[in-house]
Scaffold this motif. Structure first.
Motif, PDB file in Angstrom:
ATOM      1  N   ILE A   1       0.837  -1.200   0.000  1.00  0.00           N
ATOM      2  CA  ILE A   1       0.000   0.000   0.000  1.00  0.00           C
ATOM      3  C   ILE A   1       0.870   1.247   0.000  1.00  0.00           C
ATOM      4  CG2 ILE A   1      -1.589   1.361   1.429  1.00  0.00           C
ATOM      5  CD1 ILE A   1      -2.868  -1.312   2.283  1.00  0.00           C
TER       6      ILE A   1
ATOM      7  N   PRO B   1       0.171   2.873  -3.719  1.00  0.00           N
ATOM      8  CA  PRO B   1      -1.115   3.348  -3.176  1.00  0.00           C
ATOM      9  C   PRO B   1      -2.219   3.415  -4.221  1.00  0.00           C
ATOM     10  CG  PRO B   1       0.430   5.176  -3.443  1.00  0.00           C
ATOM     11  CD  PRO B   1       1.214   3.921  -3.688  1.00  0.00           C
TER      12      PRO B   1
ATOM     13  N   ASP C   1      -7.881  -2.334  -3.444  1.00  0.00           N
ATOM     14  CA  ASP C   1      -7.821  -3.330  -2.368  1.00  0.00           C
ATOM     15  C   ASP C   1      -7.864  -4.748  -2.932  1.00  0.00           C
ATOM     16  OD1 ASP C   1      -7.765  -1.238  -0.587  1.00  0.00           O
ATOM     17  OD2 ASP C   1      -9.905  -1.323  -0.118  1.00  0.00           O
TER      18      ASP C   1
ATOM     19  N   ILE D   1      -4.409  -5.727  -4.463  1.00  0.00           N
ATOM     20  CA  ILE D   1      -3.434  -6.045  -3.411  1.00  0.00           C
ATOM     21  C   ILE D   1      -3.803  -7.352  -2.725  1.00  0.00           C
ATOM     22  CG2 ILE D   1      -2.473  -5.270  -1.207  1.00  0.00           C
ATOM     23  CD1 ILE D   1      -2.811  -2.395  -2.198  1.00  0.00           C
TER      24      ILE D   1
ATOM     25  N   VAL E   1      -7.467  -5.869   3.501  1.00  0.00           N
ATOM     26  CA  VAL E   1      -6.584  -4.860   2.899  1.00  0.00           C
ATOM     27  C   VAL E   1      -7.119  -3.462   3.174  1.00  0.00           C
ATOM     28  CG1 VAL E   1      -5.616  -3.993   0.742  1.00  0.00           C
ATOM     29  CG2 VAL E   1      -5.806  -6.446   1.111  1.00  0.00           C
TER      30      VAL E   1
ATOM     31  N   ARG F   1      -5.254  -0.474   4.984  1.00  0.00           N
ATOM     32  CA  ARG F   1      -5.082   0.838   4.342  1.00  0.00           C
ATOM     33  C   ARG F   1      -5.542   1.968   5.260  1.00  0.00           C
ATOM     34  NH1 ARG F   1      -4.764   2.164  -1.231  1.00  0.00           N
ATOM     35  NH2 ARG F   1      -5.507   0.083  -1.835  1.00  0.00           N
TER      36      ARG F   1
ATOM     37  N   ASP G   1      -5.772  10.270  -3.539  1.00  0.00           N
ATOM     38  CA  ASP G   1      -6.292   8.931  -3.806  1.00  0.00           C
ATOM     39  C   ASP G   1      -7.696   9.022  -4.387  1.00  0.00           C
ATOM     40  OD1 ASP G   1      -6.378   6.232  -3.941  1.00  0.00           O
ATOM     41  OD2 ASP G   1      -6.779   5.904  -1.818  1.00  0.00           O
TER      42      ASP G   1
ATOM     43  N   ARG H   1      -8.098   4.225  -8.457  1.00  0.00           N
ATOM     44  CA  ARG H   1      -7.199   3.095  -8.205  1.00  0.00           C
ATOM     45  C   ARG H   1      -7.234   2.132  -9.374  1.00  0.00           C
ATOM     46  NH1 ARG H   1      -9.237   2.016  -2.054  1.00  0.00           N
ATOM     47  NH2 ARG H   1      -8.361   3.893  -1.096  1.00  0.00           N
TER      48      ARG H   1
END
Length: 313
Positions: free
Chosen positions: A81, A85, A89, A92, A103, A107, A118, A121
């Motif tokens: 993370i 970043p 989720d 990852i 996850v 985070r 952010d 993603r």
């Protein structure tokens, strides 16, 4: 290591980070080769960054290495993370072998990135999606209003949302509702996904038995597929036969669909559901393009009775 050293077979190549010469995957194989008295070992070099090398090491271990403890996997998730970043989720989670919810918890408890950065993603499929889905829904609503003929995939791609979300936005707009979902009252948690799914129960379970509508839809659909199979324009060329095979595969009685659903292990339910939706989106695009051909006058002669749909579960 001792067990590997006793094997009388060549060991698979290890993976080495070229820049640092650290072993990414295959440390036990390396030690086993040393126990055999070997001075060399087959290796594959990795030329990525150290952060990417760590990701590869964790992923390789989760797939076939000595299992990491849950604490180790959480620590690995926290490190990924911090270095990646922008990864979702779920992405990852697929690397570290823990649940996406875990996850997300990691985070929230970690300091990664700067607040406000952010906004999107990268998912497991490589697509970039917004963290705040509201903006994507607004954009989808604008696209649908400006060009109603766009397919769900085109809308989803342009708005940065999933095709399923694009479908929901389109349905809401057709009912005269706003594209955004109404805010959930504070303290009210969403129902588990199992309660949201509508699946026809097994026959013989009282009121859960499939009604006559399901059987009628299946019979009509099967009859339409059989008529298509009799058309030389389809059955005498490979592309037409491929279409007929695909349609035949999906023409199963409701009871058989129920049996298929029951055989899916719980830990694969999410993956199977995702793939099923992806297949549904593909078929929906096929239907939209075929209908567009009809509107343009490019369709082949067919009976009006052939417009049957595949049975729903």
């Amino acid at each position: 290591m001792a067990a590997l050293a006793e094997l009388d077979v060549p060991l698979p190549p290890i993976i080495v980070h070229r820049a640092s010469m650290r072993v990414i995957d295959g440390l036990h194989r390396l030690r086993a080769a040393q126990l055999r008295g070997h001075h060399t070992i087959a290796a594959t070099f990795y030329d990525g960054t150290e952060a990417d090398a760590f990701v590869l090491a964790v992923e390789s271990n989760v797939r076939h290495g000595l299992p990491l403890s849950l604490l180790d996997r959480k620590r690995a998730a926290a490190r990924i993370i911090a270095t990646h970043p922008q990864w979702s989720d779920r992405k990852i989670a697929s690397v570290t072998g823990i649940a996406p919810g875990t996850v997300a918890d990691v985070r929230r408890s970690a300091v990664a990135g700067t607040p406000g950065e952010d906004v999107a993603r990268i998912g497991r499929d490589g697509r970039v999606r917004p963290v705040d889905i509201a903006e994507g829904r607004r954009r989808a609503g604008q696209l649908i209003a400006e060009n109603p003929d766009l397919s769900l995939r085109q809308i989803a791609r342009a708005a940065g949302i999933s095709p399923e979300t694009a479908r929901d936005v389109r349905n809401r707009l057709s009912r005269g509702e706003e594209p955004l979902l109404p805010p959930r009252p504070r303290g009210v948690r969403p129902r588990p996904r199992k309660e949201m799914l509508k699946v026809v129960p097994r026959p013989g379970h009282g009121e859960g038995r499939p009604g006559p509508a399901a059987g009628t839809a299946f019979a009509e659909g099967l009859s339409a597929v059989n008529r298509l199979k009799a058309d030389p324009a389809l059955r005498l060329n490979e592309t037409g036969r491929q279409l007929l095979r695909l349609l035949s595969v999906h023409m199963l009685p409701p009871g058989e669909w129920e049996g298929i659903i029951d055989t899916v292990p719980p830990y694969w339910s999410g993956t199977v559901a995702h793939l099923a939706r992806e297949c549904a989106h593909i078929w929906e695009e096929v239907a939209a393009r075929v209908e567009k051909n009809i509107a343009r006058g490019n369709d082949s002669p067919a009976s009006p009775a052939d417009s049957s749909a595949c049975p729903t579960m």
